[in-house]
Design a protein around this motif. Structure first.
Motif, PDB file in Angstrom:
ATOM      1  N   MET A 273     -15.492  -2.857  -9.479  1.00 23.86           N
ATOM      2  CA  MET A 273     -14.733  -3.842  -8.093  1.00 23.86           C
ATOM      3  C   MET A 273     -15.361  -3.020  -6.994  1.00 23.86           C
ATOM      4  O   MET A 273     -16.107  -2.201  -6.991  1.00 23.86           O
ATOM      5  N   SER A 274     -15.332  -3.933  -5.580  1.00 22.94           N
ATOM      6  CA  SER A 274     -15.760  -3.355  -4.638  1.00 22.94           C
ATOM      7  C   SER A 274     -15.012  -2.169  -4.250  1.00 22.94           C
ATOM      8  O   SER A 274     -13.898  -1.738  -4.527  1.00 22.94           O
ATOM      9  N   ALA A 275     -15.758  -1.005  -3.535  1.00 23.15           N
ATOM     10  CA  ALA A 275     -15.171   0.324  -2.993  1.00 23.15           C
ATOM     11  C   ALA A 275     -13.833  -0.104  -2.295  1.00 23.15           C
ATOM     12  O   ALA A 275     -13.914  -1.154  -1.515  1.00 23.15           O
ATOM     13  N   TYR A 276     -12.801   0.658  -2.791  1.00 23.96           N
ATOM     14  CA  TYR A 276     -11.489   0.335  -2.366  1.00 23.96           C
ATOM     15  C   TYR A 276     -11.402   1.177  -0.891  1.00 23.96           C
ATOM     16  O   TYR A 276     -11.038   2.286  -1.153  1.00 23.96           O
ATOM     17  N   VAL A 277     -11.433   0.124   0.223  1.00 29.80           N
ATOM     18  CA  VAL A 277     -11.487   0.858   1.560  1.00 29.80           C
ATOM     19  C   VAL A 277     -10.378   1.690   1.837  1.00 29.80           C
ATOM     20  O   VAL A 277     -10.306   2.594   2.568  1.00 29.80           O
TER      21      VAL A 277
ATOM     22  N   GLY B 171      -8.430   3.366   0.168  1.00 25.34           N
ATOM     23  CA  GLY B 171      -8.242   4.726  -0.803  1.00 25.34           C
ATOM     24  C   GLY B 171      -6.864   4.827  -1.848  1.00 25.34           C
ATOM     25  O   GLY B 171      -6.225   3.914  -1.434  1.00 25.34           O
ATOM     26  N   TYR B 172      -6.656   6.023  -2.318  1.00 23.49           N
ATOM     27  CA  TYR B 172      -5.482   6.006  -3.119  1.00 23.49           C
ATOM     28  C   TYR B 172      -4.713   7.328  -2.932  1.00 23.49           C
ATOM     29  O   TYR B 172      -4.013   7.849  -3.753  1.00 23.49           O
ATOM     30  N   GLU B 173      -4.983   7.747  -1.763  1.00 23.93           N
ATOM     31  CA  GLU B 173      -4.215   8.981  -1.207  1.00 23.93           C
ATOM     32  C   GLU B 173      -2.600   8.565  -1.255  1.00 23.93           C
ATOM     33  O   GLU B 173      -2.310   7.490  -0.849  1.00 23.93           O
TER      34      GLU B 173
ATOM     35  N   ALA C 112      -1.964  -9.615 -10.427  1.00 24.84           N
ATOM     36  CA  ALA C 112      -3.052  -8.979 -10.411  1.00 24.84           C
ATOM     37  C   ALA C 112      -3.459  -8.195  -9.407  1.00 24.84           C
ATOM     38  O   ALA C 112      -3.354  -8.633  -8.289  1.00 24.84           O
ATOM     39  N   GLY C 113      -3.758  -6.886  -9.351  1.00 28.06           N
ATOM     40  CA  GLY C 113      -3.913  -5.936  -8.533  1.00 28.06           C
ATOM     41  C   GLY C 113      -2.624  -5.350  -7.862  1.00 28.06           C
ATOM     42  O   GLY C 113      -2.259  -5.378  -6.745  1.00 28.06           O
ATOM     43  N   CYS C 114      -1.722  -4.791  -8.743  1.00 29.52           N
ATOM     44  CA  CYS C 114      -0.313  -4.508  -8.522  1.00 29.52           C
ATOM     45  C   CYS C 114      -0.130  -3.268  -7.665  1.00 29.52           C
ATOM     46  O   CYS C 114       0.843  -2.958  -6.977  1.00 29.52           O
TER      47      CYS C 114
ATOM     48  N   ALA D 228       4.284  -1.848  -5.137  1.00 29.50           N
ATOM     49  CA  ALA D 228       5.292  -2.129  -3.984  1.00 29.50           C
ATOM     50  C   ALA D 228       5.758  -3.652  -4.095  1.00 29.50           C
ATOM     51  O   ALA D 228       7.044  -3.781  -3.613  1.00 29.50           O
ATOM     52  N   GLN D 229       5.025  -4.602  -4.355  1.00 28.32           N
ATOM     53  CA  GLN D 229       5.516  -5.781  -4.357  1.00 28.32           C
ATOM     54  C   GLN D 229       6.228  -6.015  -5.901  1.00 28.32           C
ATOM     55  O   GLN D 229       7.000  -7.156  -5.820  1.00 28.32           O
ATOM     56  N   THR D 230       6.002  -5.309  -6.830  1.00 27.28           N
ATOM     57  CA  THR D 230       6.160  -5.647  -8.201  1.00 27.28           C
ATOM     58  C   THR D 230       7.598  -5.451  -8.296  1.00 27.28           C
ATOM     59  O   THR D 230       8.287  -6.124  -8.784  1.00 27.28           O
TER      60      THR D 230
ATOM     61  N   VAL E 297      -1.095  -5.448 -13.463  1.00 22.90           N
ATOM     62  CA  VAL E 297      -2.325  -4.922 -13.556  1.00 22.90           C
ATOM     63  C   VAL E 297      -3.086  -4.228 -12.506  1.00 22.90           C
ATOM     64  O   VAL E 297      -3.020  -5.148 -11.539  1.00 22.90           O
ATOM     65  N   ASP E 298      -3.449  -3.079 -12.784  1.00 22.85           N
ATOM     66  CA  ASP E 298      -4.445  -2.643 -11.466  1.00 22.85           C
ATOM     67  C   ASP E 298      -5.603  -1.780 -12.142  1.00 22.85           C
ATOM     68  O   ASP E 298      -5.474  -1.262 -13.236  1.00 22.85           O
ATOM     69  N   ILE E 299      -6.680  -1.634 -11.528  1.00 18.26           N
ATOM     70  CA  ILE E 299      -7.532  -1.097 -12.030  1.00 18.26           C
ATOM     71  C   ILE E 299      -7.536   0.708 -11.845  1.00 18.26           C
ATOM     72  O   ILE E 299      -8.208   1.413 -12.530  1.00 18.26           O
ATOM     73  N   SER E 300      -6.714   0.981 -10.983  1.00 23.99           N
ATOM     74  CA  SER E 300      -6.771   2.480 -10.663  1.00 23.99           C
ATOM     75  C   SER E 300      -5.602   3.088 -11.640  1.00 23.99           C
ATOM     76  O   SER E 300      -4.455   2.739 -11.583  1.00 23.99           O
TER      77      SER E 300
ATOM     78  N   GLY F 243      -6.317  -2.204 -15.817  1.00 23.36           N
ATOM     79  CA  GLY F 243      -7.281  -3.341 -16.155  1.00 23.36           C
ATOM     80  C   GLY F 243      -8.209  -3.811 -15.222  1.00 23.36           C
ATOM     81  O   GLY F 243      -7.482  -3.479 -14.080  1.00 23.36           O
ATOM     82  N   ASP F 244      -9.116  -4.011 -15.415  1.00 19.94           N
ATOM     83  CA  ASP F 244     -10.051  -4.940 -14.333  1.00 19.94           C
ATOM     84  C   ASP F 244      -9.615  -6.463 -14.388  1.00 19.94           C
ATOM     85  O   ASP F 244      -9.674  -6.927 -15.470  1.00 19.94           O
ATOM     86  N   ILE F 245      -8.971  -6.701 -13.245  1.00 18.44           N
ATOM     87  CA  ILE F 245      -8.499  -7.938 -13.349  1.00 18.44           C
ATOM     88  C   ILE F 245      -9.632  -9.146 -13.150  1.00 18.44           C
ATOM     89  O   ILE F 245      -9.444 -10.491 -13.723  1.00 18.44           O
ATOM     90  N   LEU F 246     -10.791  -9.032 -13.269  1.00 18.79           N
ATOM     91  CA  LEU F 246     -11.986  -9.777 -13.398  1.00 18.79           C
ATOM     92  C   LEU F 246     -12.329  -9.856 -14.859  1.00 18.79           C
ATOM     93  O   LEU F 246     -13.378 -10.518 -15.371  1.00 18.79           O
TER      94      LEU F 246
ATOM     95  N   VAL G 295      -0.929 -12.889  -6.474  1.00 14.42           N
ATOM     96  CA  VAL G 295      -1.933 -12.077  -5.999  1.00 14.42           C
ATOM     97  C   VAL G 295      -1.642 -11.539  -4.685  1.00 14.42           C
ATOM     98  O   VAL G 295      -1.602 -12.348  -3.753  1.00 14.42           O
ATOM     99  N   CYS G 296      -1.626 -10.284  -4.347  1.00 13.92           N
ATOM    100  CA  CYS G 296      -1.149 -10.128  -2.890  1.00 13.92           C
ATOM    101  C   CYS G 296      -2.334  -8.882  -2.364  1.00 13.92           C
ATOM    102  O   CYS G 296      -2.179  -7.681  -3.101  1.00 13.92           O
ATOM    103  N   PHE G 297      -2.847  -9.224  -1.379  1.00 14.64           N
ATOM    104  CA  PHE G 297      -3.500  -8.156  -0.825  1.00 14.64           C
ATOM    105  C   PHE G 297      -4.533  -7.692  -1.680  1.00 14.64           C
ATOM    106  O   PHE G 297      -4.995  -6.371  -1.609  1.00 14.64           O
TER     107      PHE G 297
END
Ligand SMILES: C[S@@+](CC[C@H](N)C(=O)[O-])C[C@H]1O[C@@H](n2cnc3c(N)ncnc32)[C@H](O)[C@@H]1O
Length: 263
Positions: free
Chosen positions: A1-5, A7-9, A42-44, A48-50, A65-68, A90-93, A107-109
Motif C-alpha cells: 500500500m502507499s505509505a499511510y500518512v 500513521g498508527y499512533e 475494506a480498510g476498517c 471506528a466505523q465498524t 479488513v485492514d492491512i495494519s 489483509g491487503d484489500i488489493l 469503503v470509508c477514508f
C-alpha cells in the motif's frame, strides 16, 4: 500500500474515533444493510466505523479488513461485543475471497491513501455480487474554509495535502468520488455531499470536529512537514493556533453509492 500518512499512533486512533463519533448521523444516517447481507468493509482501521455499521445493521454480517496488524487488534477489541463482525488482517488489493462473495462493499477514508483508487475499487467490486452496492465515503481538504480566515492555517493544511500526495495519496479525493465509481465500472453512481458546519451555537461539533478531528489531523503532520522543509515551525504552529481559534468551520465529505452491473 502507499505509505499511510496519518500513521498508527494512539493519538491517531483517538482521532479516528472522535471523527467517527462526531459524524455518525451525517455520514451513516442513511446506511443500513438487510438481514443476512454479507458486507465487506475494506480498510476498517481501528474499527471506528465498524461499530456504527454493526449497530445500525445488527442482522447483517460484516467482514472488516485492514492491512495494519495493530489496527486489526484494536478493531477486534472494539467490536468484540458484536457477533456480526469478523475482523481480518489483509491487503484489500489482494484479498483471497471468491468473486461475488459479498452482497455489499463499504469503503470509508481509504481511497484517499491509495495510488490507484479506481483500480482498487474495480478489484474490490469483483468481490460483490452483481446488483450489490458499493459505498464510498471520502473527505476533501480543499473544501475546508473557516472564519476568521488565516493564510497560515491554509499553509499548514497544504502541508498535509502535499505529504499525502508524496505518499501516493490524494486528500482532495472527495470531489472525485462520482467519476471514480464510474471509472471502476459501477452503475447508477451517485454522490451526496455532506457538509459539516460548525459555529458557536454547536460547541459539541467545534470540539469533536474542528478541534479533535480536523485540527488534530493537521497537528499530526507537524514533524514530517518540518522534516520535509515544507514550512517553518513558527508558521505551522501559527496555522494550528489559527485553526483552533476559528469560530465557524466548514468541511465537506462526499458519500457515493454505485452498483455492480448485472453479469
Ligand atoms: C484513514 S484510515 C480509515 C479507517 C476506517 N475506515 C475509518 O474510517 O475510521 C485508512 C485505513 O486504510 C488502511 N489501508 C490502506 N491501504 C490498505 C490496503 N492496501 N489494505 C488494507 N488496508 C489498507 C490503513 O491501514 C488504515 O487503517
Amino acid at each position: 500500500m502507499s505509505a499511510y500518512v496519518h500513521g498508527y499512533e494512539p493519538r491517531e486512533t483517538e482521532r479516528l474515533s472522535d471523527q467517527a463519533g462526531t459524524l455518525v448521523e451525517l455520514l451513516h444516517g442513511d446506511t443500513a444493510y438487510p438481514t443476512g447481507a454479507r458486507v465487506l468493509e475494506a480498510g476498517c482501521g481501528v474499527g471506528a466505523q465498524t461499530v456504527t455499521l454493526a449497530q445500525r445493521s445488527p442482522q447483517a454480517r460484516f467482514t472488516s479488513v485492514d492491512i495494519s496488524a495493530e489496527s486489526v487488534e484494536e478493531a477486534r477489541r472494539r467490536t468484540a461485543a458484536y457477533p456480526n463482525v469478523e475482523v481480518r488482517q489483509g491487503d484489500i488489493l489482494a484479498l483471497e475471497y471468491e468473486p461475488a462473495s459479498f452482497d455489499h462493499l463499504f469503503v470509508c477514508f481509504v481511497l484517499e491513501h491509495l495510488a490507484r483508487p479506481a483500480e482498487a475499487l474495480r478489484t474490490l467490486m469483483r468481490l460483490v455480487k452483481p446488483g450489490g452496492s458499493v459505498t464510498v465515503i471520502e473527505g476533501d481538504h480543499g473544501s475546508a474554509y473557516f472564519h476568521p480566515d488565516s493564510s497560515a492555517a491554509h499553509e499548514a493544511i497544504r502541508c498535509q495535502v502535499e505529504l499525502q500526495r508524496r505518499a501516493g495519496g490524494d486528500s482532495e479525493i472527495g470531489r472525485q468520488v462520482q467519476p471514480l465509481l464510474v471509472a471502476a465500472g459501477l452503475e447508477r453512481a451517485s454522490v451526496s455531499p455532506r457538509l459539516v458546519y460548525v459555529d458557536p451555537s454547536r460547541p459539541d461539533l467545534a470540539d469533536g470536529f474542528t478541534r479533535r478531528t480536523f485540527t488534530a489531523m493537521i497537528e499530526g503532520v507537524r514533524e514530517p512537514a518540518l522534516a520535509a522543509g515544507l514550512i517553518a515551525p513558527e508558521r505551522f504552529d501559527e496555522g494550528v493556533e489559527a485553526l483552533l481559534r476559528t469560530t465557524v468551520f466548514c468541511y465537506t465529505f462526499f458519500k457515493g453509492v454505485g452498483y455492480r452491473p448485472a453479469a
